[in-house]
Design a protein around this motif. Structure first.
Motif, PDB file in Angstrom:
ATOM      1  N   ALA A  32       0.839  -1.209   0.000  1.00 19.90           N
ATOM      2  CA  ALA A  32       0.000   0.000   0.000  1.00 19.90           C
ATOM      3  C   ALA A  32       0.871   1.255   0.000  1.00 19.90           C
ATOM      4  O   ALA A  32       0.536   2.258  -0.641  1.00 19.90           O
ATOM      5  N   PHE A  33       1.994   1.207   0.694  1.00 21.98           N
ATOM      6  CA  PHE A  33       2.923   2.329   0.710  1.00 21.98           C
ATOM      7  C   PHE A  33       3.491   2.577  -0.694  1.00 21.98           C
ATOM      8  O   PHE A  33       3.634   3.720  -1.130  1.00 21.98           O
TER       9      PHE A  33
ATOM     10  N   ASP B 162     -10.003  -4.763   1.787  1.00 20.88           N
ATOM     11  CA  ASP B 162     -10.081  -4.435   3.214  1.00 20.88           C
ATOM     12  C   ASP B 162      -8.969  -3.483   3.647  1.00 20.88           C
ATOM     13  O   ASP B 162      -7.776  -3.807   3.558  1.00 20.88           O
ATOM     14  N   GLY B 163      -9.376  -2.299   4.119  1.00 16.01           N
ATOM     15  CA  GLY B 163      -8.429  -1.381   4.728  1.00 16.01           C
ATOM     16  C   GLY B 163      -7.511  -0.630   3.785  1.00 16.01           C
ATOM     17  O   GLY B 163      -6.690   0.184   4.245  1.00 16.01           O
ATOM     18  N   LEU B 164      -7.622  -0.859   2.471  1.00 17.22           N
ATOM     19  CA  LEU B 164      -6.667  -0.240   1.549  1.00 17.22           C
ATOM     20  C   LEU B 164      -6.840   1.273   1.495  1.00 17.22           C
ATOM     21  O   LEU B 164      -5.847   2.021   1.522  1.00 17.22           O
ATOM     22  N   GLU B 165      -8.081   1.745   1.422  1.00 13.91           N
ATOM     23  CA  GLU B 165      -8.299   3.186   1.331  1.00 13.91           C
ATOM     24  C   GLU B 165      -7.723   3.907   2.554  1.00 13.91           C
ATOM     25  O   GLU B 165      -7.065   4.951   2.422  1.00 13.91           O
ATOM     26  N   MET B 166      -7.941   3.348   3.725  1.00 13.84           N
ATOM     27  CA  MET B 166      -7.439   3.978   4.947  1.00 13.84           C
ATOM     28  C   MET B 166      -5.912   4.003   4.961  1.00 13.84           C
ATOM     29  O   MET B 166      -5.303   5.027   5.310  1.00 13.84           O
ATOM     30  N   ARG B 167      -5.273   2.894   4.569  1.00 13.56           N
ATOM     31  CA  ARG B 167      -3.803   2.837   4.555  1.00 13.56           C
ATOM     32  C   ARG B 167      -3.229   3.831   3.554  1.00 13.56           C
ATOM     33  O   ARG B 167      -2.271   4.551   3.856  1.00 13.56           O
ATOM     34  N   VAL B 168      -3.791   3.866   2.355  1.00  9.83           N
ATOM     35  CA  VAL B 168      -3.267   4.753   1.317  1.00  9.83           C
ATOM     36  C   VAL B 168      -3.460   6.207   1.715  1.00  9.83           C
ATOM     37  O   VAL B 168      -2.558   7.040   1.534  1.00  9.83           O
ATOM     38  N   ALA B 169      -4.623   6.543   2.270  1.00 14.78           N
ATOM     39  CA  ALA B 169      -4.873   7.922   2.706  1.00 14.78           C
ATOM     40  C   ALA B 169      -3.882   8.325   3.800  1.00 14.78           C
ATOM     41  O   ALA B 169      -3.344   9.442   3.792  1.00 14.78           O
ATOM     42  N   TYR B 170      -3.619   7.424   4.742  1.00 14.78           N
ATOM     43  CA  TYR B 170      -2.665   7.697   5.816  1.00 14.78           C
ATOM     44  C   TYR B 170      -1.269   7.929   5.245  1.00 14.78           C
ATOM     45  O   TYR B 170      -0.571   8.881   5.642  1.00 14.78           O
ATOM     46  N   ASP B 171      -0.848   7.079   4.296  1.00  8.22           N
ATOM     47  CA  ASP B 171       0.492   7.211   3.704  1.00  8.22           C
ATOM     48  C   ASP B 171       0.596   8.470   2.852  1.00  8.22           C
ATOM     49  O   ASP B 171       1.623   9.162   2.874  1.00  8.22           O
ATOM     50  N   LEU B 172      -0.453   8.785   2.108  1.00  3.38           N
ATOM     51  CA  LEU B 172      -0.438  10.014   1.308  1.00  3.38           C
ATOM     52  C   LEU B 172      -0.316  11.244   2.210  1.00  3.38           C
ATOM     53  O   LEU B 172       0.428  12.179   1.902  1.00  3.38           O
ATOM     54  N   SER B 173      -1.036  11.225   3.308  1.00  2.00           N
ATOM     55  CA  SER B 173      -0.974  12.349   4.239  1.00  2.00           C
ATOM     56  C   SER B 173       0.437  12.525   4.791  1.00  2.00           C
ATOM     57  O   SER B 173       0.957  13.656   4.872  1.00  2.00           O
ATOM     58  N   ALA B 174       1.085  11.402   5.136  1.00  3.79           N
ATOM     59  CA  ALA B 174       2.447  11.475   5.671  1.00  3.79           C
ATOM     60  C   ALA B 174       3.419  11.996   4.616  1.00  3.79           C
ATOM     61  O   ALA B 174       4.277  12.845   4.897  1.00  3.79           O
ATOM     62  N   ILE B 175       3.290  11.507   3.393  1.00  4.82           N
ATOM     63  CA  ILE B 175       4.176  11.951   2.315  1.00  4.82           C
ATOM     64  C   ILE B 175       3.995  13.445   2.057  1.00  4.82           C
ATOM     65  O   ILE B 175       4.967  14.177   1.833  1.00  4.82           O
ATOM     66  N   GLN B 176       2.757  13.901   2.083  1.00  2.50           N
ATOM     67  CA  GLN B 176       2.491  15.320   1.866  1.00  2.50           C
ATOM     68  C   GLN B 176       3.082  16.179   2.986  1.00  2.50           C
ATOM     69  O   GLN B 176       3.579  17.278   2.737  1.00  2.50           O
ATOM     70  N   ARG B 177       3.034  15.694   4.221  1.00  2.00           N
ATOM     71  CA  ARG B 177       3.492  16.492   5.367  1.00  2.00           C
ATOM     72  C   ARG B 177       5.007  16.498   5.524  1.00  2.00           C
ATOM     73  O   ARG B 177       5.617  17.552   5.729  1.00  2.00           O
TER      74      ARG B 177
END
Length: 469
Positions: free
Chosen positions: A365-366, A438-453
């Motif tokens: 997912a990352f 299962d859980g892919l959208e949440m994982r990808v959104a979390y990783d995108l947020s971290a990459i953006q920050r």
């Protein structure tokens, strides 16, 4: 500087492997058809195959100026681990023909009495398939025997020989004697051919250096790796037996996609976001290599049909090829079709992992988040190519135009949840709504947020600490 041609071969001590007989037609002059198919025929001619080819291409004038020859700089470790450096002048192409500039000359190829093989890309569109249909129809009308048709495949999801025959029938349905021609087509031996070898263009500096060392000009100069594995469904014709083996192309393509192409996908976007320019640079980066290795052994290998012991050598070989120190393999060039690789190579492993563990695989997912960040910044330039920016540096993405067009509607600075939703839910890109995993959208959104920050590199370091805990 003299241009590569037949007249200079003896003076430059270029070994003469030129065949005498036109027995094949190759559609296209790209890295697959010249870098793999023409090179395969050239190797067969070393063993007396006498396989001359006509190349059907819009670049015919340039290729004919070189008497059909071109140079490949073969560099890297061979299968036995030996370092290889070779300036190989490929000589299997006897002439090139531009069907739009000289239709008569093109259709004359159909009447070659010795014509045995036709090679066409398994990704051929209707325009190229129509050219193929016209050539075969002219041969049919001339009362000639059908040649063997080889669809050169690179990915599992490509036209099968049956689908190509159906396309030829569809495109010729209004022609005279169509039903008889279609029966002739369906009696033709059409099979899949898998040619596995990395090759590509040199940059301007490398071209200048190579031509200075060779002391001749070559407008088709390219690099290639020593490996050239060729497999054909069914029995291999006598003239190709020294360079091609019989096997199950579908299974081989699936393994390539799930291992080698998966490695290419994981390296490409993540490496580019980390400021890398080549696969060798990615392989030397301990943090990137650690994450990619974990993704393979924790989330990809368990989903494959073969045991870990059976598949591990293929994984090791994939990474050794990508880190080839003798070839500067640009990430976005060799990593072309990155999103297609995700669909065919990574997505099956993601689904299998989620079904087994009831959650999305975090390391893969990352990698998907990295690819979304890369492609969501793409914008079409005046030439219709999709470009991305890294600082002041512009680079072209080579991928499915429809996928890039879809991602060009997004932006890497969108809210992470919105970007994840838009990227994963697009059925026109994936064929499915990936949010159902299962859980892919949440994982990808979390990783995108971290990459953006905090950027991709810092996000990767946080992930490695998390996985080591």
């Amino acid at each position: 500087m003299v241009q590569l041609n037949r007249s200079m071969m003896e003076r430059y001590e270029i070994a003469d492997r030129r065949p005498q007989t036109l027995r094949a037609v190759i559609f296209g002059a790209d890295r697959l058809m010249l870098g793999a198919v023409a090179r395969m025929l050239d190797r067969a001619n070393e063993n007396g195959a006498d396989l001359g080819a006509a190349c059907v291409t819009g670049k015919a004038a340039s290729l004919n100026a070189q008497d059909g020859m071109f140079t490949m700089l073969i560099r890297g470790e061979s299968m036995d681990g030996q370092a290889t450096r070779e300036e190989r002048v490929v000589q299997s192409v006897l002439l090139a023909v531009d069907p739009r500039a000289d239709e008569k000359k093109y259709l004359a190829l159909s009447l070659l009495a010795e014509l045995e093989f036709v090679f066409v890309d398994a990704e051929a569109d209707d325009a190229r398939s129509l050219l193929l249909a016209q050539l075969l129809y002219a041969r049919f009308c001339g009362g000639m025997a059908a040649p063997e048709l080889f669809l050169v495949a690179r990915q599992p999801r490509q036209q099968t020989p049956e689908e190509q025959t159906d396309a030829l029938c569809r495109l010729s349905s209004a022609w005279d004697d169509a039903s008889d021609f279609h029966a002739w087509l369906r009696g033709m031996d059409a099979r899949a051919l898998f040619c596995d070898s990395l090759s590509g263009e040199l940059n301007a500096t490398e071209v200048a250096q190579a031509q200075h060392q060779m002391n001749y000009r070559d407008d088709f100069l390219a690099w290639g790796e020593p490996q050239l594995a060729c497999m054909l469904d069914g029995e291999v014709p006598e003239r190709l037996r020294s360079v091609c083996e019989s096997g199950d192309c579908a299974r081989t393509l699936d393994r390539k996609a799930r291992v080698f192409d998966a490695a290419v996908f994981l390296c490409t976007a993540a490496g580019y976001l980390c400021g890398k320019s080549s696969f060798a640079e990615v392989m030397k980066d301990e943090e990137l290599r650690s994450w990619i290795g974990r993704a393979f052994f924790d989330e990809i290998l368990p989903s494959l049909r073969e045991s870990r012991e059976e598949i591990a050598p293929a994984v090791i070989s994939a990474f050794e090829r990508l880190e080839n120190p003798m070839n500067d393999m640009p990430l976005l060039d060799v990593g072309r079709n990155c999103m297609l690789y995700f669909r065919d190579s990574i997505l099956p492993s993601m689904r299998a992992y989620a079904e087994e563990n009831f959650e999305a695989p975090g390391k893969l997912a990352f990698g998907l988040a990295a690819a979304i960040m890369l492609c969501a910044g793409a914008r079409a330039n005046e030439a219709g190519e999709y470009e991305v920016l890294r600082g002041d540096e512009r680079a072209v993405l080579h991928d499915d135009p429809e996928i890039l067009a879809a991602f060009s509607q997004l932006s890497h600075d969108m809210p992470a949840e919105t970007l994840a939703y838009a990227a994963l839910a697009d059925r026109s890109v994936w064929g499915d709504d990936l949010r159902e995993i299962d859980g892919l959208e949440m994982r990808v959104a979390y990783d995108l947020s971290a990459i953006q920050r905090i950027g991709f590199r810092e996000s990767l370091r946080c992930k490695l600490k998390e996985w080591e805990a």
